[in-house]
Design a protein around this motif. Structure first.
Motif, PDB file in Angstrom:
ATOM      1  N   ALA A  11      36.604   6.986 -10.655  1.00  0.00           N
ATOM      2  CA  ALA A  11      37.101   7.029 -12.028  1.00  0.00           C
ATOM      3  C   ALA A  11      36.131   7.818 -12.896  1.00  0.00           C
ATOM      4  CB  ALA A  11      37.277   5.621 -12.584  1.00  0.00           C
ATOM      5  N   LEU A  12      36.652   8.692 -13.723  1.00  0.00           N
ATOM      6  CA  LEU A  12      35.833   9.471 -14.650  1.00  0.00           C
ATOM      7  C   LEU A  12      36.164   9.046 -16.065  1.00  0.00           C
ATOM      8  CD1 LEU A  12      34.844  13.166 -14.530  1.00  0.00           C
ATOM      9  CD2 LEU A  12      35.794  12.238 -16.651  1.00  0.00           C
ATOM     10  N   VAL A  13      35.142   8.671 -16.820  1.00  0.00           N
ATOM     11  CA  VAL A  13      35.292   8.227 -18.203  1.00  0.00           C
ATOM     12  C   VAL A  13      34.774   9.324 -19.122  1.00  0.00           C
ATOM     13  CG1 VAL A  13      34.678   6.479 -19.915  1.00  0.00           C
ATOM     14  CG2 VAL A  13      34.990   5.820 -17.511  1.00  0.00           C
ATOM     15  N   VAL A  14      35.629   9.792 -20.030  1.00  0.00           N
ATOM     16  CA  VAL A  14      35.227  10.793 -21.016  1.00  0.00           C
ATOM     17  C   VAL A  14      34.766  10.054 -22.260  1.00  0.00           C
ATOM     18  CG1 VAL A  14      35.923  12.811 -22.353  1.00  0.00           C
ATOM     19  CG2 VAL A  14      36.934  12.403 -20.100  1.00  0.00           C
ATOM     20  N   ILE A  18      30.219   3.072 -27.152  1.00  0.00           N
ATOM     21  CA  ILE A  18      30.359   1.691 -26.700  1.00  0.00           C
ATOM     22  C   ILE A  18      31.669   1.483 -25.942  1.00  0.00           C
ATOM     23  CG2 ILE A  18      31.388   0.918 -28.889  1.00  0.00           C
ATOM     24  CD1 ILE A  18      29.000  -1.067 -26.572  1.00  0.00           C
ATOM     25  N   ILE A  19      32.735   2.203 -26.307  1.00  0.00           N
ATOM     26  CA  ILE A  19      34.008   2.053 -25.610  1.00  0.00           C
ATOM     27  C   ILE A  19      33.909   2.617 -24.194  1.00  0.00           C
ATOM     28  CG2 ILE A  19      36.459   2.639 -25.619  1.00  0.00           C
ATOM     29  CD1 ILE A  19      35.678   0.685 -27.816  1.00  0.00           C
ATOM     30  N   GLY A  20      33.378   3.821 -24.062  1.00  0.00           N
ATOM     31  CA  GLY A  20      33.262   4.424 -22.736  1.00  0.00           C
ATOM     32  C   GLY A  20      32.303   3.678 -21.830  1.00  0.00           C
ATOM     33  N   LEU A  21      31.181   3.215 -22.376  1.00  0.00           N
ATOM     34  CA  LEU A  21      30.172   2.544 -21.551  1.00  0.00           C
ATOM     35  C   LEU A  21      30.627   1.167 -21.077  1.00  0.00           C
ATOM     36  CD1 LEU A  21      27.034   3.622 -23.574  1.00  0.00           C
ATOM     37  CD2 LEU A  21      27.538   4.269 -21.210  1.00  0.00           C
ATOM     38  N   ALA A  24      33.042   1.829 -18.327  1.00  0.00           N
ATOM     39  CA  ALA A  24      32.335   2.187 -17.098  1.00  0.00           C
ATOM     40  C   ALA A  24      31.717   0.949 -16.447  1.00  0.00           C
ATOM     41  CB  ALA A  24      31.260   3.220 -17.407  1.00  0.00           C
ATOM     42  N   TRP A  25      31.130   0.063 -17.260  1.00  0.00           N
ATOM     43  CA  TRP A  25      30.519  -1.164 -16.721  1.00  0.00           C
ATOM     44  C   TRP A  25      31.565  -2.011 -16.022  1.00  0.00           C
ATOM     45  CZ3 TRP A  25      31.148  -6.435 -17.549  1.00  0.00           C
ATOM     46  CH2 TRP A  25      30.124  -7.258 -17.058  1.00  0.00           C
ATOM     47  N   ARG A  26      32.711  -2.158 -16.671  1.00  0.00           N
ATOM     48  CA  ARG A  26      33.763  -3.004 -16.110  1.00  0.00           C
ATOM     49  C   ARG A  26      34.319  -2.417 -14.815  1.00  0.00           C
ATOM     50  NH1 ARG A  26      36.868  -5.681 -14.066  1.00  0.00           N
ATOM     51  NH2 ARG A  26      38.241  -7.308 -14.907  1.00  0.00           N
ATOM     52  N   LEU A  27      34.499  -1.095 -14.775  1.00  0.00           N
ATOM     53  CA  LEU A  27      35.038  -0.470 -13.568  1.00  0.00           C
ATOM     54  C   LEU A  27      34.023  -0.495 -12.429  1.00  0.00           C
ATOM     55  CD1 LEU A  27      36.950   2.594 -15.078  1.00  0.00           C
ATOM     56  CD2 LEU A  27      37.861   0.362 -14.403  1.00  0.00           C
ATOM     57  N   GLN A  28      32.762  -0.250 -12.745  1.00  0.00           N
ATOM     58  CA  GLN A  28      31.728  -0.307 -11.713  1.00  0.00           C
ATOM     59  C   GLN A  28      31.635  -1.704 -11.120  1.00  0.00           C
ATOM     60  OE1 GLN A  28      28.472  -1.819 -11.612  1.00  0.00           O
ATOM     61  NE2 GLN A  28      27.917  -0.793  -9.686  1.00  0.00           N
ATOM     62  N   ARG A  29      31.845  -2.707 -11.963  1.00  0.00           N
ATOM     63  CA  ARG A  29      31.811  -4.093 -11.490  1.00  0.00           C
ATOM     64  C   ARG A  29      32.958  -4.369 -10.510  1.00  0.00           C
ATOM     65  NH1 ARG A  29      32.262  -9.347 -15.500  1.00  0.00           N
ATOM     66  NH2 ARG A  29      31.317 -10.877 -14.120  1.00  0.00           N
ATOM     67  N   ASP A  30      34.074  -3.667 -10.707  1.00  0.00           N
ATOM     68  CA  ASP A  30      35.222  -3.828  -9.810  1.00  0.00           C
ATOM     69  C   ASP A  30      35.095  -3.000  -8.536  1.00  0.00           C
ATOM     70  OD1 ASP A  30      36.548  -5.638 -11.333  1.00  0.00           O
ATOM     71  OD2 ASP A  30      38.106  -4.281 -12.058  1.00  0.00           O
ATOM     72  N   VAL A  36      30.559   9.285 -15.928  1.00  0.00           N
ATOM     73  CA  VAL A  36      30.720   9.303 -17.383  1.00  0.00           C
ATOM     74  C   VAL A  36      30.254  10.662 -17.886  1.00  0.00           C
ATOM     75  CG1 VAL A  36      30.065   8.247 -19.580  1.00  0.00           C
ATOM     76  CG2 VAL A  36      30.308   6.813 -17.535  1.00  0.00           C
ATOM     77  N   VAL A  37      31.075  11.311 -18.689  1.00  0.00           N
ATOM     78  CA  VAL A  37      30.719  12.619 -19.227  1.00  0.00           C
ATOM     79  C   VAL A  37      30.760  12.559 -20.750  1.00  0.00           C
ATOM     80  CG1 VAL A  37      33.119  13.439 -19.025  1.00  0.00           C
ATOM     81  CG2 VAL A  37      31.249  15.098 -19.233  1.00  0.00           C
ATOM     82  N   ASP A  38      29.758  13.175 -21.386  1.00  0.00           N
ATOM     83  CA  ASP A  38      29.700  13.205 -22.847  1.00  0.00           C
ATOM     84  C   ASP A  38      28.850  14.393 -23.266  1.00  0.00           C
ATOM     85  OD1 ASP A  38      30.148  10.748 -25.183  1.00  0.00           O
ATOM     86  OD2 ASP A  38      28.966  12.501 -25.712  1.00  0.00           O
TER      87      ASP A  38
END
Length: 414
Positions: A11-14, A18-21, A24-30, A36-38
């Motif tokens: 999964a790639l989060v743009v 705080i929303i993106g991070l 990312a934390w929740r998906l990594q936990r799964d 993550v790109v910014d």
């Protein structure tokens, strides 16, 4: 929550606010492999100096019928907390018209109910996050006081209190000025000048930037790939799916994509033919050191409705934030707005009037016309794209609940 024995994919989060991070934390936990790109460092946008309040119970949207009564003063007064600069921008005009159309009682009540439910889920999820990660973020749960200047606004607040109580919100109490001072003694000078307040003992505050930086470090340590300093310029599509984001430093491929780019989400949505109704509401903040003597600065979070300014205690600092300017992508820190926040601070809390180290900041809140964020799959979007944007002034409050919803959507079939 147990991780899947096999990674569900990449999964790639743009967006690294705080929303993106939190996403990312929740998906990594799964068990997802996450990138993550910014274009900036984590928390550099609206997350960096926001109002710091976690307003789980006070979620009334800006789009409310009371706006019509306030509009002339808000738009014309020289010291108005709302500033609107017309531009040759169809997106601004379309957003503004949709916002005014949403200033109806039925829309406000529906949005309030939905925001309360999302905020309740977010509170539980953020509690889990703080316990799991042992975050050092100046967290406090000392409650919140919302102050009203006159009988009309106080009566409207009590009606909103009744609505939120009926919707299952946390306990709240309408207080007299003297009772407000009892709850927060630092208001001794200001309490006689208000009509009353609403007290929510369960409200919290924390430093959003500290949360962002802590999450960034923990995620990086766990193998989440961060592509910082890279501007997303578009998308690479193959049929009904996205196969990569296009950046100024090359393409980044993934299986699933989450658009959590704050105010940049509208432009990136247009690149896909999507109408993403997110417009920047510019806000300002100052962060003051707090004197050591007790009673000099508030312990309880305070919101002054008349001035549209919030005060939140962050350890030995006080965050003061407010204003809403519809001026496009203008991130300049205007001295007159900072001076206004400093003057308001001195007026409400005279003990702080001589503060000189103001920590001035401005940021662009990504707002939708109704106040309800865009979370999950969108009609007409590529099958493997989810939105997580448009949280306005409630981004910090709603971040973890929104991340939960994105994770649920990604873990279900397209």
């Amino acid at each position: 929550m147990n991780r899947s024995p096999q990674s569900p994919g990449h999964a790639l989060v743009v967006g690294a606010g705080i929303i993106g991070l939190t996403t990312a934390w929740r998906l990594q936990r799964d068990g997802w492999r996450v990138t993550v790109v910014d274009r900036q460092h984590p928390g550099a946008g609206a997350s960096g100096g926001n109002g710091a309040q976690l307003s789980y119970s006070y979620v009334q949207p800006l789009a409310d019928p009371s706006i019509w009564r306030q509009l002339p003063k808000l738009l014309l007064a020289a010291d108005s907390p709302l500033k609107f600069r017309l531009q040759a921008d169809p997106h601004q005009w379309a957003w503004g018209l949709r916002f005014l159309a949403a200033c109806r009682g039925s829309v406000s009540r529906d949005t309030t109910a939905r925001l309360l439910a999302l905020a309740a889920a977010s509170r539980l999820a953020f509690d889990d996050l703080r316990e799991a990660e042992q975050l050092d973020c100046d967290f406090s749960s000392t409650g919140k006081l919302v102050l009203y200047p006159d009988a009309a606004s106080f009566d409207a607040a009590r009606r909103q209190l009744d609505l939120q109580r009926a919707l299952g919100g946390q306990p709240q109490t309408a207080l007299t000025p003297a009772q407000c001072q009892d709850v927060e003694p630092a208001l001794a000078h200001y309490a006689p000048r208000i009509a009353g307040g609403v007290h929510t003992p369960s409200e919290c505050a924390a430093d959003c930037l500290k949360v962002c930086l802590a999450l960034y470090q923990r995620l990086a340590d766990r193998g989440v790939r961060f592509e910082l300093g890279r501007t997303v310029t578009g998308w690479v599509r193959e049929g009904t799916r996205i196969i990569a984001v296009r950046t100024d430093a090359g393409d980044l491929q993934a299986d699933q994509f989450v658009l959590a780019a704050g105010t940049a989400s509208a432009g990136l949505g247009r690149a896909l033919g999507l109408g993403v109704p997110v417009y920047p509401l510019k806000g300002y903040s100052i962060t003051l050191p707090v004197p050591e003597a007790p009673g000099q600065a508030p312990q309880v979070s305070v919101t002054d409705i008349a001035r549209k300014v919030v005060f939140a205690r962050l350890g030995a600092r006080l965050r003061v934030a407010g204003m809403a300017e519809l001026v496009g992508d203008d991130t300049r820190v205007l001295p007159e707005r900072i001076a206004s926040l400093a003057a308001t601070t001195g007026d409400v809390f005279p003990q702080l009037a001589q503060a000189s180290d103001l920590g001035a900041w401005s940021g662009l809140r990504p707002a939708t016309p109704t106040g309800w964020p865009l979370i999950g799959r969108a009609a007409g979007a590529p099958a493997n794209l989810l939105l997580n944007t448009g949280h306005g002034a409630l981004g910090f409050t709603l971040a973890m609940g929104s991340a939960e919803r994105v994770a649920q959507a990604l873990n279900s079939p397209d």
